[in-house]
Design an enzyme around this catalytic site. Structure first.
Site, PDB file in Angstrom:
ATOM      1  CD  GLU A  19      -2.354   1.238   2.860  1.00  0.00           C
ATOM      2  OE1 GLU A  19      -3.300   0.479   3.082  1.00  0.00           O
ATOM      3  OE2 GLU A  19      -1.914   2.043   3.708  1.00  0.00           O
ATOM      4  CG  ASP A 127      -9.725   6.279  11.179  1.00  0.00           C
ATOM      5  OD1 ASP A 127     -10.389   5.344  11.661  1.00  0.00           O
ATOM      6  OD2 ASP A 127      -8.554   6.160  10.767  1.00  0.00           O
ATOM      7  CB  ALA A 145     -17.110  -0.135   5.193  1.00  0.00           C
ATOM      8  CD  GLN A 211      -5.163  -1.303  11.040  1.00  0.00           C
ATOM      9  OE1 GLN A 211      -4.154  -1.258  10.327  1.00  0.00           O
ATOM     10  NE2 GLN A 211      -6.062  -0.333  11.082  1.00  0.00           N
TER      11      GLN A 211
END
Ligand code: FAD
Length: 318
Positions: A19, A127, A145, A211
């Site tokens: 990423e 967030d 989401a 995560q």
């Protein structure tokens, strides 16, 4: 090509991906290429590009006083994806957020992605903004989401918002969502969070990226629990090599995750951040080797814009 097709095509071999974060506005995209270039020898089938929300920044006025302005500091996600796709012939995946976007604006982003030939979308809530104590949905936007996943799935079915002509052009996006081996920080329990993940998959998500975690046991347990409630899509582990001493405080604080004692003492015994970086690389190498040995479909690295440590890990592992 879709992430799920890359995984199928790999036929059990673990893939490498990473990423990246767009440069701050005003910076050169060449800096980004300089960090992507060294990783391309490991043949990532896909690269994720994050999206950031608007935030308050302080601008100095002529009279020397500071003025607060709301701005997006790292725009360009979709443009960067297109640039990566055509420069490196790689699938680039834009992160699309609920927060900060109306459904209409989201649709415009998705239409751009479709025209540019991007086959995958990572669907995220985002967030809370820094000045908010909890996430406030944008008026006219998606709340969770799972709502964004539903919007993308509907687009895949040709259901554009307020369309006045018959659709003859449906995208076919493969949809990724986030998963939390140590639960999302707002979730009251692991079980509730897993049920929410199941809702995202039921809404149309095709794969999950986790995560970061530093203890593989947490990932293995998460995958088992997910399977036990009927989540059968690939769950891709996300790995972040520790790079500076401060990470041992801020990563658990920001992401509410546990760091194994062995890792903490290894970091504590380092004289400087150069040594911490080596510890982080070695830890990530061991994590990756175990994940591969246990059949992880992909090992996905959070590069945070720097590739030298990811390159050292990939060299040992892929
Ligand atoms: P959701 O799945 O919507 O979940 C958010 C919270 O709401 C969870 O606690 C969940 O349990 C709960 N919840 C879900 N549905 C319901 C419901 N119906 N009722 C009540 N509660 C519910 N952030 C960025 O800003 N930009 C990025 O590019 C980015 N990339 C990321 C990539 C990955 C792989 C990961 C793991 C995270 C990323 N994030 C990014 C961070 C992410 O936006 C945050 O973790 C955010 O707080 C939650 O996003 P989500 O998509 O998991 O939200």
């Amino acid at each position: 090509m879709k992430v799920t097709d890359h995984i199928k095509q790999a036929n059990g071999k673990t893939l490498f991906s990473f990423e990246i974060v767009p440069p701050q506005k005003g910076q050169n995209i060449q800096d980004l290429y300089n960090n992507v270039d060294p990783l391309m020898e490991f043949k990532p089938p896909f690269i994720d590009v994050t999206t950031s929300r608007e935030e308050y920044v302080y601008i100095k006025k002529e009279n020397g006083l500071l003025e607060q302005k709301m701005t997006r500091m790292r725009p360009g996600t979709v443009g960067i994806c297109a640039a990566l796709k055509y420069k490196y012939d790689v699938d680039a995946i834009p992160h699309v957020l609920c927060g900060g976007f109306t459904k209409e604006e989201t649709e415009y982003v998705l239409v751009d992605c479709h025209y540019l030939g991007l086959d995958n979308i990572m669907a995220l809530r985002g967030d809370a903004m820094k000045h908010e104590s909890f996430f406030i949905p944008t008026e006219g936007g998606n709340r969770y989401a799972s709502d964004l996943v539903a919007q993308i799935r509907e687009l895949n079915e040709g259901k554009y918002l307020h369309n006045i002509i018959e659709t003859n052009n449906k995208p076919d996006f493969c949809i990724g969502v986030a998963g939390y081996p140590e639960k999302h920080l707002e979730a009251p329990s692991m079980e509730t969070d897993l049920r929410r993940l199941k809702e995202k998959v039921d809404a149309g998500a095709d794969y999950v990226v986790t995560q970061m975690f530093f203890d593989n046991a947490k990932y293995f347990e998460f995958v088992e629990k997910a399977k036990s409630i009927g989540i059968t899509v690939p769950i891709i582990p996300g790995i972040k090599p520790v790079a500076v001493k401060r990470h041992q405080q801020i990563l658990p604080q920001i992401f509410r995750l546990d760091m194994p004692e062995d890792l903490i003492s290894a970091i504590e015994s380092c004289k400087d951040n150069k040594q911490v970086r080596e510890v982080g690389i070695e830890w990530a190498i061991q994590q990756s080797k175990e994940l591969i040995a246990n059949g992880a479909p992909v090992v996905h690295f959070y590069s945070m814009g720097k590739s030298d440590n990811i390159k050292k890990i990939a060299k040992e592992v892929f």
